[in-house]
Scaffold this motif. Structure first.
Motif, mmCIF file in Angstrom:
data_model
loop_
_atom_site.group_PDB
_atom_site.id
_atom_site.type_symbol
_atom_site.label_atom_id
_atom_site.label_comp_id
_atom_site.label_asym_id
_atom_site.label_seq_id
_atom_site.Cartn_x
_atom_site.Cartn_y
_atom_site.Cartn_z
ATOM 1 N N ASN A 55 16.139 -43.467 -52.989
ATOM 2 C CA ASN A 55 16.097 -42.116 -53.709
ATOM 3 C C ASN A 55 14.772 -41.452 -54.034
ATOM 4 O O ASN A 55 14.488 -40.135 -53.903
ATOM 5 C CB ASN A 55 17.022 -42.229 -54.870
ATOM 6 C CG ASN A 55 18.386 -42.369 -54.708
ATOM 7 O OD1 ASN A 55 19.069 -41.440 -53.822
ATOM 8 N ND2 ASN A 55 18.909 -43.304 -55.292
ATOM 9 N N LYS A 58 13.520 -40.018 -51.021
ATOM 10 C CA LYS A 58 14.478 -38.673 -50.589
ATOM 11 C C LYS A 58 13.797 -37.558 -51.531
ATOM 12 O O LYS A 58 13.556 -36.564 -50.791
ATOM 13 C CB LYS A 58 15.744 -38.797 -50.642
ATOM 14 C CG LYS A 58 16.889 -39.579 -49.826
ATOM 15 C CD LYS A 58 18.003 -39.678 -50.097
ATOM 16 C CE LYS A 58 18.950 -40.401 -49.047
ATOM 17 N NZ LYS A 58 18.402 -41.666 -48.842
ATOM 18 N N ILE A 59 13.520 -37.905 -52.707
ATOM 19 C CA ILE A 59 12.888 -36.984 -53.427
ATOM 20 C C ILE A 59 11.344 -36.634 -52.982
ATOM 21 O O ILE A 59 10.911 -35.197 -52.935
ATOM 22 C CB ILE A 59 12.605 -37.502 -55.056
ATOM 23 C CG1 ILE A 59 13.975 -37.630 -55.365
ATOM 24 C CG2 ILE A 59 11.781 -36.351 -55.834
ATOM 25 C CD1 ILE A 59 14.177 -38.476 -56.930
ATOM 26 N N PHE A 62 11.946 -34.412 -49.621
ATOM 27 C CA PHE A 62 12.771 -33.302 -49.866
ATOM 28 C C PHE A 62 12.408 -32.614 -51.192
ATOM 29 O O PHE A 62 13.408 -32.563 -52.072
ATOM 30 C CB PHE A 62 14.353 -33.503 -49.797
ATOM 31 C CG PHE A 62 14.696 -33.992 -48.209
ATOM 32 C CD1 PHE A 62 15.082 -33.029 -47.144
ATOM 33 C CD2 PHE A 62 14.789 -35.306 -47.939
ATOM 34 C CE1 PHE A 62 15.598 -33.588 -46.121
ATOM 35 C CE2 PHE A 62 15.366 -36.053 -46.853
ATOM 36 C CZ PHE A 62 15.695 -34.713 -45.838
ATOM 37 N N ARG A 63 11.278 -32.403 -51.032
ATOM 38 C CA ARG A 63 10.783 -31.896 -52.541
ATOM 39 C C ARG A 63 10.722 -30.460 -52.744
ATOM 40 O O ARG A 63 9.797 -30.039 -53.625
ATOM 41 C CB ARG A 63 9.301 -32.706 -52.858
ATOM 42 C CG ARG A 63 8.304 -32.421 -51.769
ATOM 43 C CD ARG A 63 7.182 -33.077 -52.241
ATOM 44 N NE ARG A 63 5.877 -32.868 -51.381
ATOM 45 C CZ ARG A 63 6.010 -33.574 -50.184
ATOM 46 N NH1 ARG A 63 6.860 -34.792 -49.765
ATOM 47 N NH2 ARG A 63 4.975 -33.188 -49.306
ATOM 48 N N PHE A 66 14.911 -28.493 -56.774
ATOM 49 C CA PHE A 66 16.466 -28.938 -56.919
ATOM 50 C C PHE A 66 17.095 -28.018 -57.767
ATOM 51 O O PHE A 66 16.497 -27.381 -58.566
ATOM 52 C CB PHE A 66 16.467 -30.322 -57.200
ATOM 53 C CG PHE A 66 15.834 -30.738 -58.440
ATOM 54 C CD1 PHE A 66 16.468 -30.822 -59.730
ATOM 55 C CD2 PHE A 66 14.353 -30.743 -58.669
ATOM 56 C CE1 PHE A 66 15.987 -31.121 -60.739
ATOM 57 C CE2 PHE A 66 13.650 -31.163 -59.814
ATOM 58 C CZ PHE A 66 14.606 -31.240 -60.902
ATOM 59 N N ASP A 160 17.720 -28.867 -48.197
ATOM 60 C CA ASP A 160 16.716 -29.616 -48.746
ATOM 61 C C ASP A 160 17.004 -29.770 -50.413
ATOM 62 O O ASP A 160 16.762 -30.899 -50.917
ATOM 63 C CB ASP A 160 15.305 -29.158 -48.624
ATOM 64 C CG ASP A 160 14.562 -29.207 -47.376
ATOM 65 O OD1 ASP A 160 15.311 -30.086 -46.539
ATOM 66 O OD2 ASP A 160 13.735 -28.745 -46.895
ATOM 67 N N GLN A 161 17.607 -28.789 -51.097
ATOM 68 C CA GLN A 161 18.104 -28.508 -52.459
ATOM 69 C C GLN A 161 19.145 -29.711 -52.506
ATOM 70 O O GLN A 161 18.931 -30.290 -53.703
ATOM 71 C CB GLN A 161 18.134 -27.366 -52.828
ATOM 72 C CG GLN A 161 17.326 -26.368 -53.058
ATOM 73 C CD GLN A 161 17.493 -25.060 -53.772
ATOM 74 O OE1 GLN A 161 18.544 -24.590 -52.795
ATOM 75 N NE2 GLN A 161 16.977 -24.354 -54.782
ATOM 76 N N ALA A 164 17.685 -33.161 -52.382
ATOM 77 C CA ALA A 164 16.934 -33.490 -53.486
ATOM 78 C C ALA A 164 17.665 -33.700 -54.906
ATOM 79 O O ALA A 164 17.208 -34.585 -55.498
ATOM 80 C CB ALA A 164 15.702 -32.597 -53.725
ATOM 81 N N THR A 165 18.737 -32.625 -54.889
ATOM 82 C CA THR A 165 19.298 -32.812 -56.201
ATOM 83 C C THR A 165 20.158 -34.078 -56.169
ATOM 84 O O THR A 165 20.401 -34.749 -57.213
ATOM 85 C CB THR A 165 20.277 -31.560 -56.343
ATOM 86 O OG1 THR A 165 19.419 -30.576 -56.129
ATOM 87 C CG2 THR A 165 21.053 -31.694 -57.509
ATOM 88 N N LYS A 210 15.249 -37.342 -41.956
ATOM 89 C CA LYS A 210 14.924 -35.759 -42.023
ATOM 90 C C LYS A 210 14.332 -35.190 -41.005
ATOM 91 O O LYS A 210 14.696 -34.128 -40.490
ATOM 92 C CB LYS A 210 13.434 -35.851 -43.121
ATOM 93 C CG LYS A 210 13.113 -34.439 -43.247
ATOM 94 C CD LYS A 210 11.790 -34.567 -44.150
ATOM 95 C CE LYS A 210 11.478 -33.210 -44.639
ATOM 96 N NZ LYS A 210 10.980 -32.332 -43.436
#
Length: 247
Positions: A55, A58-59, A62-63, A66, A160-161, A164-165, A210
């Motif tokens: 995770n 991923k953050i 995909f930053r 969020f 992406d949101q 990231a979320t 990604k």
């Protein structure tokens, strides 16, 4: 050391890629796959540790922001109930949990394959319910990403949101259940050599996922991912049956 380590690494990489592409998180693929190589309680322990790095990856990738409100309304109940589920897993039969995992994956995939237009109303109350169910499932079965993903899809976040979320919520979930699993004795010293391997796998798998998402829409992969979840669910149950009937 587990048998067929190269195959384990390859399948873990595939799980991470598909988890990134599908937005479910890799545990929905990793948990049933790892059950072929490790006992179920060990799988729970190693999955929680693995997912911490997964995770974070991923953050990092995909930053672009969020949804803070959704992260709180879905994440807080998920963190609370993942601890409850992780604690209760100590009292459950691991073989029974494996059957439940297989049935859960089959039902979840069939529901969304058959009812393609199913939607959840984007309300805070539904986010809380989704967080509660996904947290309990993650604690007991090792995976709750499918439930969380379905709930989050109602809020129509950008790709992406969304990822990231989901990763931020998952990070809090994994930190909480890691503490409970360690206390339950699920994290074994002889399995810890897998952690650095899986950290590398999580970074590489997230990056490759990604890159694929940059060229292919998430919706195109949705059907493929659901079919794969269905197959994994069936294989998990069959594997458990065959292992039980062996002399």
């Amino acid at each position: 050391m587990i048998r067929y380590l190269p195959l384990f690494i390859l399948l873990s990489l595939l799980a991470e890629m598909l988890g990134t592409i599908g937005g479910f998180g890799s545990s929905v693929f990793f948990v049933p796959m790892a059950s072929y190589f490790l006992d179920f309680q060990s799988v729970l322990g190693i999955t929680a540790l693995y997912h911490l790095s997964s995770n974070i990856s991923k953050i990092a990738f995909f930053r672009k922001g969020f949804d803070k409100k959704l992260a709180l309304s879905l994440g807080i109940p998920a963190v609370i109930f993942v601890s409850v589920g992780a604690y209760l897993s100590k009292f459950a039969d691991p073989q029974l949990l494996t059957y439940i995992l297989g049935i859960f994956l089959i039902l979840m995939s069939l529901i969304f394959i058959i009812f393609k237009q199913i939607r959840i109303t984007p309300k805070t109350g539904n986010a809380i319910v989704g967080g509660t169910l996904s947290g309990m499932s993650a604690g007991l079965l090792g995976t709750g990403g499918a439930i969380r993903g379905v709930t989050m899809a109602a809020f129509k976040l950008k790709k992406d949101q969304f990822i990231a979320t989901s990763a931020i919520i998952d990070l809090a979930i994994d930190f909480s259940r890691s503490l409970v699993y360690i206390n339950n004795g699920y994290v074994h010293k002889h399995d810890l050599y897998l952690v650095p391997i899986l950290i590398v796998v999580s970074v590489v798998g997230t990056y490759l996922g990604k890159r694929i998402l940059d060229h292919v829409s998430q919706e195109q992969f949705r059907g493929f991912v659901l079919i794969l979840i269905l197959v994994i669910g069936i294989a998990t149950i069959l594997n458990t049956i065959f292992n039980t009937t062996e002399p």
